[in-house]
Design a protein around this motif. Structure first.
Motif, PDB file in Angstrom:
ATOM      1  N   SER A 104      -5.207 -54.585 -56.557  1.00 44.49           N
ATOM      2  CA  SER A 104      -6.134 -55.255 -57.470  1.00 44.49           C
ATOM      3  C   SER A 104      -5.491 -56.409 -58.214  1.00 44.49           C
ATOM      4  N   ALA A 105      -4.370 -56.939 -57.694  1.00 47.69           N
ATOM      5  CA  ALA A 105      -3.680 -58.019 -58.396  1.00 47.69           C
ATOM      6  C   ALA A 105      -4.559 -59.252 -58.538  1.00 47.69           C
ATOM      7  N   GLY A 106      -5.475 -59.457 -57.583  1.00 48.12           N
ATOM      8  CA  GLY A 106      -6.339 -60.622 -57.671  1.00 48.12           C
ATOM      9  C   GLY A 106      -7.258 -60.601 -58.875  1.00 48.12           C
ATOM     10  N   ASP A 107      -7.482 -59.414 -59.449  1.00 51.32           N
ATOM     11  CA  ASP A 107      -8.362 -59.283 -60.609  1.00 51.32           C
ATOM     12  C   ASP A 107      -7.582 -59.060 -61.900  1.00 51.32           C
ATOM     13  N   ALA A 108      -6.273 -59.205 -61.868  1.00 48.96           N
ATOM     14  CA  ALA A 108      -5.457 -58.854 -63.025  1.00 48.96           C
ATOM     15  C   ALA A 108      -5.658 -59.830 -64.180  1.00 48.96           C
ATOM     16  N   ALA A 109      -5.723 -59.276 -65.381  1.00 46.81           N
ATOM     17  CA  ALA A 109      -5.725 -60.068 -66.607  1.00 46.81           C
ATOM     18  C   ALA A 109      -4.280 -60.274 -67.051  1.00 46.81           C
ATOM     19  N   VAL A 110      -4.074 -61.256 -67.916  1.00 49.95           N
ATOM     20  CA  VAL A 110      -2.752 -61.512 -68.480  1.00 49.95           C
ATOM     21  C   VAL A 110      -2.885 -61.542 -69.997  1.00 49.95           C
ATOM     22  N   GLY A 111      -1.821 -61.193 -70.698  1.00 43.85           N
ATOM     23  CA  GLY A 111      -1.927 -61.221 -72.149  1.00 43.85           C
ATOM     24  C   GLY A 111      -0.669 -60.759 -72.853  1.00 43.85           C
ATOM     25  N   PHE A 112      -0.874 -60.224 -74.062  1.00 42.70           N
ATOM     26  CA  PHE A 112       0.213 -59.961 -74.997  1.00 42.70           C
ATOM     27  C   PHE A 112       0.097 -58.540 -75.530  1.00 42.70           C
ATOM     28  N   SER A 113       1.255 -57.951 -75.834  1.00 40.58           N
ATOM     29  CA  SER A 113       1.269 -56.600 -76.372  1.00 40.58           C
ATOM     30  C   SER A 113       2.507 -56.419 -77.236  1.00 40.58           C
ATOM     31  N   ALA A 114       2.502 -55.353 -78.022  1.00 43.87           N
ATOM     32  CA  ALA A 114       3.672 -54.892 -78.765  1.00 43.87           C
ATOM     33  C   ALA A 114       3.662 -53.382 -78.703  1.00 43.87           C
ATOM     34  N   GLN A 115       4.831 -52.769 -78.912  1.00 49.01           N
ATOM     35  CA  GLN A 115       4.913 -51.316 -78.821  1.00 49.01           C
ATOM     36  C   GLN A 115       5.982 -50.772 -79.760  1.00 49.01           C
ATOM     37  N   SER A 116       5.790 -49.517 -80.155  1.00 53.08           N
ATOM     38  CA  SER A 116       6.782 -48.809 -80.964  1.00 53.08           C
ATOM     39  C   SER A 116       6.737 -47.330 -80.593  1.00 53.08           C
ATOM     40  N   PRO A 117       7.276 -46.965 -79.408  1.00 48.68           N
ATOM     41  CA  PRO A 117       7.162 -45.586 -78.930  1.00 48.68           C
ATOM     42  C   PRO A 117       7.834 -44.548 -79.812  1.00 48.68           C
ATOM     43  N   THR A 118       8.946 -44.935 -80.470  1.00 49.14           N
ATOM     44  CA  THR A 118       9.696 -43.957 -81.260  1.00 49.14           C
ATOM     45  C   THR A 118       9.706 -44.276 -82.752  1.00 49.14           C
ATOM     46  N   GLY A 119       9.113 -45.399 -83.146  1.00 44.85           N
ATOM     47  CA  GLY A 119       9.178 -45.838 -84.530  1.00 44.85           C
ATOM     48  C   GLY A 119       7.846 -45.768 -85.246  1.00 44.85           C
ATOM     49  N   GLY A 120       7.839 -46.320 -86.467  1.00 44.53           N
ATOM     50  CA  GLY A 120       6.637 -46.317 -87.284  1.00 44.53           C
ATOM     51  C   GLY A 120       5.699 -47.473 -86.985  1.00 44.53           C
ATOM     52  N   GLU A 121       6.270 -48.647 -86.641  1.00 44.34           N
ATOM     53  CA  GLU A 121       5.496 -49.818 -86.243  1.00 44.34           C
ATOM     54  C   GLU A 121       6.468 -50.873 -85.737  1.00 44.34           C
ATOM     55  N   CYS A 122       5.924 -51.876 -85.056  1.00 43.68           N
ATOM     56  CA  CYS A 122       6.740 -52.983 -84.566  1.00 43.68           C
ATOM     57  C   CYS A 122       5.901 -54.243 -84.574  1.00 43.68           C
ATOM     58  N   THR A 123       6.477 -55.331 -85.104  1.00 43.98           N
ATOM     59  CA  THR A 123       5.796 -56.617 -85.137  1.00 43.98           C
ATOM     60  C   THR A 123       6.475 -57.585 -84.173  1.00 43.98           C
ATOM     61  N   ALA A 124       5.665 -58.181 -83.307  1.00 50.48           N
ATOM     62  CA  ALA A 124       6.147 -59.187 -82.359  1.00 50.48           C
ATOM     63  C   ALA A 124       5.396 -60.490 -82.619  1.00 50.48           C
ATOM     64  N   VAL A 125       6.137 -61.587 -82.614  1.00 50.35           N
ATOM     65  CA  VAL A 125       5.557 -62.908 -82.841  1.00 50.35           C
ATOM     66  C   VAL A 125       5.702 -63.724 -81.554  1.00 50.35           C
ATOM     67  N   PHE A 126       4.592 -64.249 -81.064  1.00 55.62           N
ATOM     68  CA  PHE A 126       4.559 -65.069 -79.862  1.00 55.62           C
ATOM     69  C   PHE A 126       4.274 -66.508 -80.287  1.00 55.62           C
ATOM     70  N   GLU A 127       5.249 -67.391 -80.078  1.00 55.34           N
ATOM     71  CA  GLU A 127       5.124 -68.786 -80.471  1.00 55.34           C
ATOM     72  C   GLU A 127       5.275 -69.688 -79.252  1.00 55.34           C
ATOM     73  N   ASP A 128       4.897 -70.931 -79.410  1.00 55.61           N
ATOM     74  CA  ASP A 128       5.001 -71.898 -78.315  1.00 55.61           C
ATOM     75  C   ASP A 128       4.360 -71.340 -77.047  1.00 55.61           C
TER      76      ASP A 128
END
Length: 208
Positions: A169-193
């Protein structure tokens, strides 16, 4: 000026991208600045991973996704507020819950910011590339027909190939952004440029 957080169902537009985006699921908080920046804060115990042994899975990380047409190149400078192991900022490809891939800037168990990639075809794999001596790096995703390439760069100019792959299904794949914190309380990611080019990557190995 920051754009205030919207309801998850409302389409979101980032200036560099030609398609609208949507949250599925939404993050703990997020904001979009003027031009080409995005900040995502993922909550506690958020992750995208289906263990290769089939013993556990997590599909809880927030993901902001849109579906471009044809070949493309998407890149961003990613800065992560690392705290707990496996905190990460992510560029993501998503076909469905059993077909997706992520390119991560992630804190390793050795407490090193590291380039990590995961490709999921029913089950996930997990591959570490190289450590980065900084809190930021450039990540890039390129589509080439039904195949994809992941690249990373420490300076935004010289790119290293991380993965070259395909999945159902690669022909239908979306692209985008994510962040994760599997073992922590939270995580902030900044995407620039954030950049988008509607073209085919010329050379997979050199990244040109």
């Amino acid at each position: 000026m920051q754009e205030e957080r919207k309801e998850a169902a409302e389409p979101i537009h980032l200036a560099p991208l030609p398609m609208s985006l949507r949250w599925e699921p939404p993050p703990k908080s997020w904001s979009a600045g003027d031009g080409s920046s995005l900040t995502i804060t993922a909550g506690s115990k958020t992750d995208l991973f289906i263990d290769p042994e089939g013993t556990a899975e997590a599909l809880t990380a927030p993901r902001l996704l849109g579906t471009p047409q044809g070949d493309f190149i998407v890149s961003a400078r990613v800065t992560v507020g690392f705290s707990a192991v496996y905190d990460a900022g992510v560029l993501l490809l998503w076909a469905h819950e059993r077909a997706w891939a992520k390119l991560c800037f992630e804190l390793s168990p050795q407490r090193e910011p590291t380039i990590v990639s995961v490709v999921t075809r029913g089950l996930s794999d997990d591959c570490n590339a190289f450590a980065v001596g900084s809190d930021h790096v450039w990540l890039r995703v390129a589509r080439l027909g039904r195949a994809y390439a992941f690249h990373a760069s420490v300076d935004g100019t010289a790119w290293r190939l991380i993965r070259y792959f395909a999945f159902d299904s690669a022909g239908d794949a979306a692209v985008g952004f994510s962040a994760q914190s599997p073992t922590g309380g939270e995580c902030t990611a900044v995407f620039e440029d954030i950049r988008f080019a509607p073209r085919r990557l010329g050379d997979i190995r050199s990244g040109e």
